[in-house]
Write a protein that holds these residues in place. Structure first.
Motif, PDB file in Angstrom:
ATOM      1  N   ASP A  13       0.861  -1.181   0.000  1.00 34.10           N
ATOM      2  CA  ASP A  13       0.000   0.000   0.000  1.00 34.10           C
ATOM      3  C   ASP A  13       0.898   1.233   0.000  1.00 34.10           C
ATOM      4  O   ASP A  13       1.927   1.250   0.680  1.00 34.10           O
ATOM      5  N   GLY A  41       3.708  -0.792  -6.617  1.00 39.42           N
ATOM      6  CA  GLY A  41       3.502  -2.032  -7.348  1.00 39.42           C
ATOM      7  C   GLY A  41       4.805  -2.677  -7.768  1.00 39.42           C
ATOM      8  O   GLY A  41       4.991  -3.893  -7.645  1.00 39.42           O
ATOM      9  N   MET A  58      -2.888  -6.503  -1.532  1.00 36.34           N
ATOM     10  CA  MET A  58      -2.506  -5.557  -2.576  1.00 36.34           C
ATOM     11  C   MET A  58      -3.509  -4.408  -2.712  1.00 36.34           C
ATOM     12  O   MET A  58      -4.685  -4.631  -3.020  1.00 36.34           O
ATOM     13  N   ASP A  59      -3.019  -3.183  -2.512  1.00 34.40           N
ATOM     14  CA  ASP A  59      -3.840  -2.013  -2.795  1.00 34.40           C
ATOM     15  C   ASP A  59      -3.996  -1.892  -4.308  1.00 34.40           C
ATOM     16  O   ASP A  59      -3.061  -2.175  -5.061  1.00 34.40           O
ATOM     17  N   ILE A  60      -5.180  -1.466  -4.759  1.00 37.27           N
ATOM     18  CA  ILE A  60      -5.408  -1.421  -6.202  1.00 37.27           C
ATOM     19  C   ILE A  60      -4.924  -0.112  -6.829  1.00 37.27           C
ATOM     20  O   ILE A  60      -4.553  -0.071  -8.004  1.00 37.27           O
ATOM     21  N   ASP A  66      -0.447   0.035 -10.949  1.00 39.68           N
ATOM     22  CA  ASP A  66      -1.624  -0.274 -10.133  1.00 39.68           C
ATOM     23  C   ASP A  66      -1.612  -1.730  -9.676  1.00 39.68           C
ATOM     24  O   ASP A  66      -0.826  -2.558 -10.158  1.00 39.68           O
ATOM     25  N   GLY A  67      -2.467  -2.023  -8.717  1.00 42.16           N
ATOM     26  CA  GLY A  67      -2.491  -3.350  -8.123  1.00 42.16           C
ATOM     27  C   GLY A  67      -2.857  -4.457  -9.086  1.00 42.16           C
ATOM     28  O   GLY A  67      -2.425  -5.599  -8.924  1.00 42.16           O
ATOM     29  N   THR A  71      -0.370  -7.502  -9.581  1.00 41.11           N
ATOM     30  CA  THR A  71      -0.884  -8.854  -9.305  1.00 41.11           C
ATOM     31  C   THR A  71      -0.575  -9.795 -10.472  1.00 41.11           C
ATOM     32  O   THR A  71      -0.121 -10.924 -10.276  1.00 41.11           O
ATOM     33  N   ILE A  85      -6.891  -8.459  -3.203  1.00 40.38           N
ATOM     34  CA  ILE A  85      -6.947  -7.052  -3.607  1.00 40.38           C
ATOM     35  C   ILE A  85      -7.794  -6.251  -2.606  1.00 40.38           C
ATOM     36  O   ILE A  85      -8.858  -6.685  -2.190  1.00 40.38           O
TER      37      ILE A  85
END
Length: 413
Positions: A13, A41, A58-60, A66-67, A71, A85
């Motif tokens: 985050d 990320g 994982m923060d998006i 971005d997450g 990912t 997420i």
């Protein structure tokens, strides 16, 4: 999760306050260990490779990557790592994107404490299951002692049957692309053609070798790693191992259901997943595949005959005592313009439709004619994303079964 084992968690985050709050919340859980944090990320990808956690929170929304993208990158390199997420937005579109790139769960920020812990534990179970399979197979392969597996004493891989009671539902296409999606550097997969008369799995992959299941079945009671290695066709582009159908229809009679059952059981000791493409006709061989399978991917299309046949098949499974928890019901070639929806089918058959794979005849036909499955060179197409979701559903069903089995074992102690 075995007693004493902690779920290793990485928190990602870009807001320090959020990282600290989540860390404080998790420190009260005796079975959870926060092993690291990441602020972006790109940093998450690097730290995940260094620490090899079980679960990544994982923060998006992050500045550099971005997450969703992070990912996808983590799951590509570390398939066993599970990602949960976290997002301030509960938009269904975000959720769908997260699932397509392999996220295990999607929670809205700030998550309730119990909700977050439950998600971590579910993801942790799946991570340990995947890592255990990978470690077991790699250790045995490295030692060259694959023959020691033939006693079936260790953890076995999972047999996944892809079946439709109606021909032409697209089972071979799904089986081929599913096997390729499950196969990676950490997870060995075998794709088996269970349609002995007119199987064309090898054709779909442009790999028509001289060896077939006929080279294993007669020796089913005396298989060894060298024989299997010699017979399996190796797909050059992916490394997937293929057990092809006999080259002539009349040769099907030379293989008994008992022999084939033994072959599948042996393969499940060498491979993490054994994906079997089956014939629609319920022969002894097909019934054997269904009997030994851990997950049955039941395929229907949006037409009444297909749905009616699936109803009859579900009734048959009930008669045979097959638990519906083993069934993953899939609607293939889904066209939104047709009013036979997955919801209506599920309600009618009293069986949840786990997912729908969109209609894309052009992509599928081109892939077959070229002998290049679409998940290899058309990953961005909706039909490919549908197969990725199918693979995640298979992994999820397997993890749930193993978690149930572990709970039963603990309960009997």
């Amino acid at each position: 999760m075995s007693a004493g084992e902690k779920i290793r968690v990485l928190i990602v985050d870009d807001v320090s306050e959020t990282r600290e709050n989540v860390k404080k919340l998790l420190q009260f859980e005796s079975d959870v260990d926060v092993v690291g944090i990441a602020r972006t990320g790109k940093e998450a990808i690097q730290v995940s490779q260094e620490l090899n956690p079980d679960v990544v929170l994982m923060d998006i929304n992050m500045p550099d990557m971005d997450g969703i993208a992070a990912t996808e990158a983590i799951r590509a390199k570390q398939p066993a790592v599970q990602v949960v997420i976290l997002s301030v937005q509960s938009d269904q579109n975000y959720m769908r994107k997260a699932m397509l790139v392999g996220a295990r769960d999607f929670l809205t920020k700030p998550p309730m404490g119990d909700e977050l812990i439950s998600a971590i534990r579910r993801a942790g179970e799946m991570a340990r299951t995947e890592k255990s399979k990978s470690a077991q197979v790699q250790a045995v392969v490295a030692s060259g002692n694959l023959g020691g597996l033939s006693g079936f004493g260790g953890p076995k891989g999972k047999i996944i049957a892809v079946y439709s009671p109606k021909g032409g539902a697209g089972c071979t296409t799904l089986a081929v692309n599913l096997a390729l999606t499950l196969n990676n550097g950490d997870t060995r997969v075998a794709l088996v053609d269970g349609n002995f008369q007119f199987g064309d799995v090898a054709v779909f992959m442009n790999e028509q070798g001289k060896n077939t299941v006929l080279d294993l079945a007669p020796r089913a009671e005396e298989l060894d790693p060298e024989i299997v290695e010699e017979v399996m066709v190796k797909h050059a582009a992916s490394g997937l191992h293929i057990l092809a159908a006999p080259s002539k229809p009349e040769q099907a009679e030379k293989i008994s259901s008992a022999q084939f059952s033994r072959v599948l059981e042996y393969l499940s000791q060498i491979y993490a997943y054994v994906v079997v493409d089956t014939a629609s006709l319920l022969t002894d061989v097909t019934l054997t595949v269904i009997d030994v399978s851990d997950v049955i991917v039941l395929v229907t299309t949006q037409d009444i005959p297909s749905i009616q046949k699936c109803r009859l098949f579900l009734d048959l499974l009930q008669t045979l005592g097959v638990e519906r928890s083993r069934i993953l019901f899939v609607m293939n070639r889904y066209d939104k313009r047709i009013n036979i929806t997955p919801e209506r089918v599920a309600e009618n058959l009293k069986q949840e439709v786990a997912l729908s794979i969109p209609l894309d005849e052009a992509t599928a036909t081109k892939a077959v004619n070229r002998g290049v499955p679409f998940v290899l060179d058309n990953k961005s197409q909706p039909v490919s994303r549908g197969v990725y979701m199918l693979a995640e559903s298979v992994r999820g069903r397997v993890a749930a079964q193993e978690s149930e089995g572990e709970a039963d074992r603990v309960g009997r102690r």
